[in-house]
Design a protein around this motif. Structure first.
Motif, PDB file in Angstrom:
ATOM      1  N   ILE A  47      34.553  38.772  38.981  1.00 31.49           N
ATOM      2  CA  ILE A  47      34.363  39.296  37.631  1.00 31.49           C
ATOM      3  C   ILE A  47      32.922  39.776  37.523  1.00 31.49           C
ATOM      4  CG2 ILE A  47      33.835  36.994  36.684  1.00 31.49           C
ATOM      5  CD1 ILE A  47      35.145  37.959  34.031  1.00 31.49           C
ATOM      6  N   ALA A  48      32.729  40.906  36.837  1.00 27.82           N
ATOM      7  CA  ALA A  48      31.395  41.445  36.594  1.00 27.82           C
ATOM      8  C   ALA A  48      31.193  41.559  35.088  1.00 27.82           C
ATOM      9  CB  ALA A  48      31.226  42.799  37.265  1.00 27.82           C
ATOM     10  N   THR A  59      27.602  39.433  38.599  1.00 28.60           N
ATOM     11  CA  THR A  59      28.880  39.466  39.291  1.00 28.60           C
ATOM     12  C   THR A  59      29.111  38.087  39.896  1.00 28.60           C
ATOM     13  OG1 THR A  59      28.589  41.807  39.793  1.00 28.60           O
ATOM     14  CG2 THR A  59      30.252  40.617  41.069  1.00 28.60           C
ATOM     15  N   ILE A  60      30.297  37.557  39.642  1.00 22.98           N
ATOM     16  CA  ILE A  60      30.661  36.228  40.129  1.00 22.98           C
ATOM     17  C   ILE A  60      31.880  36.401  41.024  1.00 22.98           C
ATOM     18  CG2 ILE A  60      31.249  33.862  39.469  1.00 22.98           C
ATOM     19  CD1 ILE A  60      30.476  34.860  36.515  1.00 22.98           C
ATOM     20  N   GLN A  61      31.779  35.914  42.255  1.00 22.34           N
ATOM     21  CA  GLN A  61      32.924  35.966  43.167  1.00 22.34           C
ATOM     22  C   GLN A  61      33.050  34.622  43.868  1.00 22.34           C
ATOM     23  OE1 GLN A  61      32.958  39.015  46.207  1.00 22.34           O
ATOM     24  NE2 GLN A  61      35.142  38.714  46.546  1.00 22.34           N
ATOM     25  N   ALA A  62      34.282  34.142  43.979  1.00 20.76           N
ATOM     26  CA  ALA A  62      34.548  32.865  44.644  1.00 20.76           C
ATOM     27  C   ALA A  62      35.564  33.069  45.755  1.00 20.76           C
ATOM     28  CB  ALA A  62      35.081  31.849  43.630  1.00 20.76           C
ATOM     29  N   GLN A 116      35.558  40.678  20.996  1.00 22.92           N
ATOM     30  CA  GLN A 116      36.468  41.821  20.933  1.00 22.92           C
ATOM     31  C   GLN A 116      37.340  41.809  22.181  1.00 22.92           C
ATOM     32  OE1 GLN A 116      34.455  45.570  20.063  1.00 22.92           O
ATOM     33  NE2 GLN A 116      35.724  46.582  21.587  1.00 22.92           N
ATOM     34  N   GLY A 117      38.600  42.158  22.036  1.00 23.41           N
ATOM     35  CA  GLY A 117      39.502  42.247  23.173  1.00 23.41           C
ATOM     36  C   GLY A 117      40.240  40.949  23.439  1.00 23.41           C
ATOM     37  N   GLU A 118      40.555  40.704  24.709  1.00 23.80           N
ATOM     38  CA  GLU A 118      41.285  39.504  25.124  1.00 23.80           C
ATOM     39  C   GLU A 118      40.543  38.847  26.275  1.00 23.80           C
ATOM     40  OE1 GLU A 118      45.509  40.024  25.988  1.00 23.80           O
ATOM     41  OE2 GLU A 118      45.413  41.962  24.982  1.00 23.80           O
ATOM     42  N   TRP A 119      40.628  37.498  26.337  1.00 15.81           N
ATOM     43  CA  TRP A 119      40.039  36.791  27.470  1.00 15.81           C
ATOM     44  C   TRP A 119      40.599  37.386  28.758  1.00 15.81           C
ATOM     45  CZ3 TRP A 119      36.022  34.425  25.957  1.00 15.81           C
ATOM     46  CH2 TRP A 119      35.988  33.580  24.856  1.00 15.81           C
ATOM     47  N   GLY A 120      39.726  37.603  29.721  1.00 14.83           N
ATOM     48  CA  GLY A 120      40.154  38.037  31.040  1.00 14.83           C
ATOM     49  C   GLY A 120      40.553  39.492  31.165  1.00 14.83           C
ATOM     50  N   LYS A 121      40.192  40.328  30.185  1.00 20.13           N
ATOM     51  CA  LYS A 121      40.550  41.751  30.238  1.00 20.13           C
ATOM     52  C   LYS A 121      39.280  42.607  30.294  1.00 20.13           C
ATOM     53  CE  LYS A 121      44.975  41.035  29.580  1.00 20.13           C
ATOM     54  NZ  LYS A 121      45.871  41.032  30.687  1.00 20.13           N
ATOM     55  N   VAL A 122      39.269  43.585  31.195  1.00 18.81           N
ATOM     56  CA  VAL A 122      38.143  44.510  31.294  1.00 18.81           C
ATOM     57  C   VAL A 122      37.951  45.189  29.941  1.00 18.81           C
ATOM     58  CG1 VAL A 122      37.343  46.655  32.391  1.00 18.81           C
ATOM     59  CG2 VAL A 122      38.401  44.855  33.768  1.00 18.81           C
ATOM     60  N   GLY A 123      36.697  45.310  29.533  1.00 18.41           N
ATOM     61  CA  GLY A 123      36.361  45.917  28.248  1.00 18.41           C
ATOM     62  C   GLY A 123      36.197  44.906  27.127  1.00 18.41           C
ATOM     63  N   SER A 124      36.639  43.685  27.336  1.00  9.89           N
ATOM     64  CA  SER A 124      36.487  42.644  26.310  1.00  9.89           C
ATOM     65  C   SER A 124      35.021  42.251  26.198  1.00  9.89           C
ATOM     66  CB  SER A 124      37.338  41.425  26.651  1.00  9.89           C
ATOM     67  OG  SER A 124      38.707  41.790  26.621  1.00  9.89           O
ATOM     68  N   ILE A 125      34.638  41.815  25.008  1.00 12.45           N
ATOM     69  CA  ILE A 125      33.248  41.455  24.734  1.00 12.45           C
ATOM     70  C   ILE A 125      33.176  39.973  24.384  1.00 12.45           C
ATOM     71  CG2 ILE A 125      31.263  41.860  23.234  1.00 12.45           C
ATOM     72  CD1 ILE A 125      32.228  44.787  23.028  1.00 12.45           C
ATOM     73  N   GLU A 159      28.137  40.104  26.212  1.00 17.51           N
ATOM     74  CA  GLU A 159      28.500  40.715  27.484  1.00 17.51           C
ATOM     75  C   GLU A 159      29.837  41.413  27.378  1.00 17.51           C
ATOM     76  OE1 GLU A 159      26.653  37.518  30.634  1.00 17.51           O
ATOM     77  OE2 GLU A 159      28.702  37.218  29.975  1.00 17.51           O
ATOM     78  N   VAL A 160      29.982  42.482  28.131  1.00 21.53           N
ATOM     79  CA  VAL A 160      31.262  43.158  28.264  1.00 21.53           C
ATOM     80  C   VAL A 160      31.763  42.898  29.682  1.00 21.53           C
ATOM     81  CG1 VAL A 160      30.236  45.392  28.919  1.00 21.53           C
ATOM     82  CG2 VAL A 160      32.540  45.320  27.934  1.00 21.53           C
ATOM     83  N   ILE A 161      33.054  42.615  29.788  1.00 22.27           N
ATOM     84  CA  ILE A 161      33.660  42.464  31.113  1.00 22.27           C
ATOM     85  C   ILE A 161      33.786  43.866  31.689  1.00 22.27           C
ATOM     86  CG2 ILE A 161      35.672  41.726  32.450  1.00 22.27           C
ATOM     87  CD1 ILE A 161      36.237  39.648  30.249  1.00 22.27           C
ATOM     88  N   GLU A 162      32.990  44.121  32.719  1.00 23.91           N
ATOM     89  CA  GLU A 162      32.903  45.458  33.285  1.00 23.91           C
ATOM     90  C   GLU A 162      33.919  45.680  34.402  1.00 23.91           C
ATOM     91  OE1 GLU A 162      29.133  46.879  35.312  1.00 23.91           O
ATOM     92  OE2 GLU A 162      28.990  47.760  33.311  1.00 23.91           O
ATOM     93  N   ALA A 163      34.197  44.622  35.158  1.00 21.44           N
ATOM     94  CA  ALA A 163      35.144  44.736  36.270  1.00 21.44           C
ATOM     95  C   ALA A 163      35.755  43.378  36.538  1.00 21.44           C
ATOM     96  CB  ALA A 163      34.436  45.245  37.522  1.00 21.44           C
TER      97      ALA A 163
END
Length: 158
Positions: A86-87, A105-108, A49-58, A74-78
């Motif tokens: 990205i969380a 949460t992944i941060q680079a 559901q939603g779009e790649w790279g957008k908060v709320g996408s599943i 998973e839902v993109i939370e942040a």
């Protein structure tokens, strides 16, 4: 109120050669390519559901953990592109048989000496009960996955 013994966090830093932007882009805009980089760990990734790279996408992941196939929705939370962060919150799947909640949460970021990047994985979770182990094998999976993605990204032209 949950017992503090049930709520915990695991973290791991992984040094990679790829830029933080390229690594972040793979997880935010092209997670469906992750299985190409690490087919033994990730069998597929589909946008539900939603779009790649957008908060709320599943996103639905098919993966292998401890030799067993699993599924995680998973839902993109942040997301913070400026911080390459990205969380992702697990909302359905096998992991919720052990954990009431789990957020990855992944941060680079670029290493100070310019020789690549560091990727930090943070798993924040609440176990269903005391008898559940900490998700150390999941943390090892994502560390290994990061190395596979790095190998894939550094083999590709920019």
């Amino acid at each position: 109120m949950a017992s503090s013994a049930l709520v915990s966090k695991l973290e791991a830093n992984v040094e990679i050669k790829a830029s933080p932007d390229r690594f972040h882009d793979m997880f935010t805009n092209k997670p469906d390519h992750v299985h190409r980089a690490s087919y033994d760990k990730v069998q597929g990734c589909d946008l539900h559901q939603g779009e790649w790279g957008k908060v709320g996408s599943i996103i639905i992941w098919d993966y292998v953990l401890d030799g067993k196939a699993g599924v995680a929705k998973e839902v993109i939370e942040a997301m913070d592109p400026d911080k390459n962060l990205i969380a992702l919150r697990i909302i359905e799947g096998d992991l919720l048989e052990k954990y009431k909640s789990l957020v990855a949460t992944i941060q680079a970021w670029a290493k100070s000496d310019g020789s690549g990047s560091v990727v930090r994985w943070t798993l924040e979770y609440e176990k269903l009960h005391e008898g559940i182990e900490h998700p150390e094998s999941l943390l090892q999976l994502v560390v290994d996955l990061s190395k596979d993605i790095d190998t894939h990204l550094t083999a590709l032209p920019n």
